[in-house]
Design a protein around this motif. Structure first.
Motif, PDB file in Angstrom:
ATOM      1  N   TYR A  21      11.654 -22.396  48.979  1.00 21.91           N
ATOM      2  CA  TYR A  21      11.865 -23.612  48.195  1.00 21.91           C
ATOM      3  C   TYR A  21      13.264 -23.673  47.597  1.00 21.91           C
ATOM      4  O   TYR A  21      13.907 -22.653  47.360  1.00 21.91           O
ATOM      5  N   THR A  22      13.700 -24.914  47.309  1.00 18.96           N
ATOM      6  CA  THR A  22      14.909 -25.180  46.541  1.00 18.96           C
ATOM      7  C   THR A  22      14.469 -25.834  45.233  1.00 18.96           C
ATOM      8  O   THR A  22      13.699 -26.799  45.253  1.00 18.96           O
ATOM      9  N   ASP A  59       9.679 -34.084  51.885  1.00 17.51           N
ATOM     10  CA  ASP A  59      10.785 -33.503  51.130  1.00 17.51           C
ATOM     11  C   ASP A  59      10.625 -33.611  49.615  1.00 17.51           C
ATOM     12  O   ASP A  59      10.941 -32.693  48.883  1.00 17.51           O
ATOM     13  N   ALA A 115      17.356 -21.406  44.576  1.00 13.41           N
ATOM     14  CA  ALA A 115      16.830 -21.430  45.945  1.00 13.41           C
ATOM     15  C   ALA A 115      16.182 -20.085  46.257  1.00 13.41           C
ATOM     16  O   ALA A 115      16.702 -19.037  45.891  1.00 13.41           O
ATOM     17  N   LYS A 150      11.363 -25.800  52.157  1.00 13.33           N
ATOM     18  CA  LYS A 150      12.319 -25.522  53.226  1.00 13.33           C
ATOM     19  C   LYS A 150      11.629 -25.418  54.586  1.00 13.33           C
ATOM     20  O   LYS A 150      12.281 -25.533  55.602  1.00 13.33           O
ATOM     21  N   ASP A 151      10.331 -25.161  54.579  1.00 11.66           N
ATOM     22  CA  ASP A 151       9.542 -25.012  55.806  1.00 11.66           C
ATOM     23  C   ASP A 151       8.631 -26.229  55.936  1.00 11.66           C
ATOM     24  O   ASP A 151       7.965 -26.609  54.976  1.00 11.66           O
TER      25      ASP A 151
END
Length: 178
Positions: free
Chosen positions: A96-97, A156, A92, A117-118
Motif C-alpha cells: 500500500y501507499t 485505486d 509506502a 499496489k496489487d
C-alpha cells in the motif's frame, strides 16, 4: 547346512518377491487424490494471503484516524502529513501507499488513504472529522472517525465521504467501523 533350514530360507526369498511394492494403478489413484485436494485448498489459501495483506492497511488507517483525533486535541485542525502524526508508519509499504488528503490548521476533516499496489487488494479511506454535539444547551466539538473499504479489489481510491457529518461512506463502499 541342514536341508530343512535351506528350504525355509528359499521359501522366505520366494515370498519376498511377491511383495515388491505398489502397482501403477495404486500410485495413480494416490496422485489423483492429492491433485484434487490441492485444487480445492489452493484458492482458499490464496484468498487468505490477500486478506492478511489488507489487515495491514486497515490497522494503519485505524492508527492514523486515532492519531488524527489526538492531533486535533492538541492543535487546531488535522495533520496534513503522515510525519506530523508521529506514528512511524511509512508512506509506502510493499502492498500500500499511504497519504493524507486534506488536513491543515483550519480544516475540520482529514482523509487518510491507503491505496493498493496489487490489483487483488482493496483500498481504504479513513475519514476523521469534527461535529458539534449539543447536550443540555452546551455545544462542544467532538472528533469522529470512520474507516471505509472499497467495494471491490483493484479500485485505486475509495469514494469521498460526504462532508455532512453523517459518518457514512461514499458510493458503494463498505463502512468497517468507527
Amino acid at each position: 547346512m541342514k536341508t530343512e533350514f535351506k528350504a525355509k530360507f528359499i521359501q522366505h526369498f520366494n515370498q519376498k518377491k511377491g511383495e515388491q511394492g505398489f502397482t501403477l494403478i495404486e500410485l495413480l489413484v494416490v496422485v489423483i487424490i492429492i491433485g484434487i485436494l490441492a485444487a480445492v485448498a489452493l484458492p482458499s489459501l490464496l484468498s487468505q494471503a490477500n486478506k492478511a495483506k489488507q489487515v495491514e492497511a486497515r490497522n494503519n488507517i485505524g492508527a492514523m484516524n486515532r492519531a488524527q483525533q489526538a492531533y486535533n486535541l492538541e492543535k487546531p485542525g488535522f495533520a496534513d502529513a503522515i510525519g506530523k502524526l508521529g506514528l512511524g508508519i511509512p508512506s509506502a509499504t510493499t502492498n500500500y501507499t499511504y497519504t493524507i488528503d486534506g488536513g491543515g490548521s483550519a480544516s475540520s476533516a482529514a482523509n487518510n488513504l491507503a491505496t493498493m499496489k496489487d490489483e487483488k487488494l482493496k483500498s481504504y479511506r479513513g475519514y476523521t472529522f469534527t461535529v458539534d454535539v449539543t447536550t443540555d444547551n452546551i455545544t462542544e466539538k467532538v472528533t469522529r472517525a470512520i474507516v471505509c473499504e472499497s467495494e471491490k479489489p483493484n479500485v485505486d481510491t475509495v469514494a469521498a465521504v460526504p462532508d455532512d457529518g453523517s459518518g457514512k461512506c461514499g458510493g458503494n463502499d463498505v463502512k468497517l467501523g468507527e
